[in-house]
Design a protein around this motif. Sequence first.
Motif, PDB file in Angstrom:
ATOM      1  N   VAL A 119      -4.643   6.539   1.316  1.00  0.00           N
ATOM      2  CA  VAL A 119      -3.832   7.752   1.395  1.00  0.00           C
ATOM      3  C   VAL A 119      -3.177   7.981   0.039  1.00  0.00           C
ATOM      4  O   VAL A 119      -2.509   7.095  -0.505  1.00  0.00           O
ATOM      5  CB  VAL A 119      -2.793   7.686   2.534  1.00  0.00           C
ATOM      6  N   ARG A 120      -3.387   9.151  -0.508  1.00  0.00           N
ATOM      7  CA  ARG A 120      -2.907   9.505  -1.856  1.00  0.00           C
ATOM      8  C   ARG A 120      -1.610  10.285  -1.701  1.00  0.00           C
ATOM      9  O   ARG A 120      -1.608  11.377  -1.125  1.00  0.00           O
ATOM     10  CB  ARG A 120      -3.979  10.330  -2.567  1.00  0.00           C
ATOM     11  N   VAL A 121      -0.493   9.709  -2.230  1.00  0.00           N
ATOM     12  CA  VAL A 121       0.817  10.270  -1.914  1.00  0.00           C
ATOM     13  C   VAL A 121       1.760  10.242  -3.110  1.00  0.00           C
ATOM     14  O   VAL A 121       1.593   9.456  -4.046  1.00  0.00           O
ATOM     15  CB  VAL A 121       1.483   9.507  -0.747  1.00  0.00           C
ATOM     16  N   HIS A 122       2.786  11.090  -3.038  1.00  0.00           N
ATOM     17  CA  HIS A 122       3.847  11.105  -4.033  1.00  0.00           C
ATOM     18  C   HIS A 122       4.978  10.141  -3.673  1.00  0.00           C
ATOM     19  O   HIS A 122       5.523   9.465  -4.547  1.00  0.00           O
ATOM     20  CB  HIS A 122       4.432  12.517  -4.161  1.00  0.00           C
ATOM     21  N   ASP A 123       5.369  10.087  -2.402  1.00  0.00           N
ATOM     22  CA  ASP A 123       6.529   9.308  -1.955  1.00  0.00           C
ATOM     23  C   ASP A 123       6.044   7.945  -1.460  1.00  0.00           C
ATOM     24  O   ASP A 123       5.748   7.765  -0.278  1.00  0.00           O
ATOM     25  CB  ASP A 123       7.263  10.065  -0.847  1.00  0.00           C
ATOM     26  N   VAL A 124       5.981   6.993  -2.387  1.00  0.00           N
ATOM     27  CA  VAL A 124       5.289   5.743  -2.096  1.00  0.00           C
ATOM     28  C   VAL A 124       6.025   4.905  -1.054  1.00  0.00           C
ATOM     29  O   VAL A 124       5.439   4.472  -0.059  1.00  0.00           O
ATOM     30  CB  VAL A 124       5.071   4.926  -3.384  1.00  0.00           C
ATOM     31  N   ARG A 125       7.311   4.640  -1.265  1.00  0.00           N
ATOM     32  CA  ARG A 125       8.021   3.714  -0.387  1.00  0.00           C
ATOM     33  C   ARG A 125       7.996   4.175   1.065  1.00  0.00           C
ATOM     34  O   ARG A 125       7.699   3.391   1.978  1.00  0.00           O
ATOM     35  CB  ARG A 125       9.473   3.539  -0.854  1.00  0.00           C
ATOM     36  N   ALA A 126       8.298   5.454   1.306  1.00  0.00           N
ATOM     37  CA  ALA A 126       8.307   5.966   2.676  1.00  0.00           C
ATOM     38  C   ALA A 126       6.922   5.884   3.298  1.00  0.00           C
ATOM     39  O   ALA A 126       6.771   5.549   4.483  1.00  0.00           O
ATOM     40  CB  ALA A 126       8.812   7.409   2.691  1.00  0.00           C
ATOM     41  N   THR A 127       5.894   6.159   2.512  1.00  0.00           N
ATOM     42  CA  THR A 127       4.533   6.133   3.050  1.00  0.00           C
ATOM     43  C   THR A 127       4.088   4.704   3.330  1.00  0.00           C
ATOM     44  O   THR A 127       3.436   4.434   4.350  1.00  0.00           O
ATOM     45  CB  THR A 127       3.551   6.816   2.087  1.00  0.00           C
ATOM     46  N   VAL A 128       4.423   3.779   2.441  1.00  0.00           N
ATOM     47  CA  VAL A 128       4.095   2.376   2.685  1.00  0.00           C
ATOM     48  C   VAL A 128       4.705   1.917   4.008  1.00  0.00           C
ATOM     49  O   VAL A 128       4.041   1.280   4.836  1.00  0.00           O
ATOM     50  CB  VAL A 128       4.571   1.495   1.513  1.00  0.00           C
ATOM     51  N   ASP A 129       5.963   2.258   4.236  1.00  0.00           N
ATOM     52  CA  ASP A 129       6.609   1.871   5.495  1.00  0.00           C
ATOM     53  C   ASP A 129       5.916   2.497   6.703  1.00  0.00           C
ATOM     54  O   ASP A 129       5.691   1.832   7.722  1.00  0.00           O
ATOM     55  CB  ASP A 129       8.083   2.273   5.478  1.00  0.00           C
TER      56      ASP A 129
END
Length: 265
Positions: free
Chosen positions: A234-244
């Motif tokens: 998944v290619r994302v800007h908001d890394v920490r929230a997406t990792v969680d």
Amino acid sequence: MAIVNRTPDSFHDKGRTFALEPAIESVRAAASAGADWIDIGGVPFAPGPEVSAAEEIDRVLPVVEAARDLAVVSVDTFRPEVARAVIAAGAGVINDTSGLRDPAMADAIAGTDAQLVIAHSLAAPRTLWPSPKYDDVVGQVTAFLEERISTAQDRGVRPEQIIIDPGHDLNKNTYHSLEVTRRLDEIAAIGYPLLVAVSNKDFIGETLDAPQQERLAGTLASVVYCVLHGARIVRVHDVRATVDAVRMTEAIMGWREPAFTRHNI
């Protein structure tokens, strides 16, 4: 996959990481926040001023060099000469949003250890394609990807090097992107690792009536749905929230152990 754009006209960052030092700081922050891959771009897909291949290389190469010891490095480019330069510098992935519009991109990947992301789009990068029409968007995206996979393999790209991307919002309106998401299983069934790039995109903004900087909740919902229906990158800007969000989804599905357990143990 975190996003770091060395462009003055990126649709979300608006040039925040165009200067080299902010770009390198963003790379470090993404790796610290849990990004496994970092996707570095020097030219947006959307229309805009011409950027030469030499200038694109100048933009991305120092960021590749800064990132290569921190994460898997991907470079978002449609130019074979840029791909060759960044692979030589340590990039492990070429993210071609043009979907092999230039088949020579496959030649740049063949014979290397790099992976190739083949994304669906209709228009050449940097050009308008107003009011795109599809009889069956998922059927046509699937057929396109299968045809470009064949092209890549015919030119020497090994099957294990190939990743596919349905291209959310790339020459697609909101209804198209929603349908691609809803029927993502059909695209995943092609049988190659599936990347989705949904972060903060307009199909989320139009669905929720949310401005560009207020699309995180919609992005996370889209990411979780896509993971449950076959996406593996998944290619994302908001890394920490997406990792969680992804790690929680993985734990619910039984794919990941909790970080620790104390409650009622």
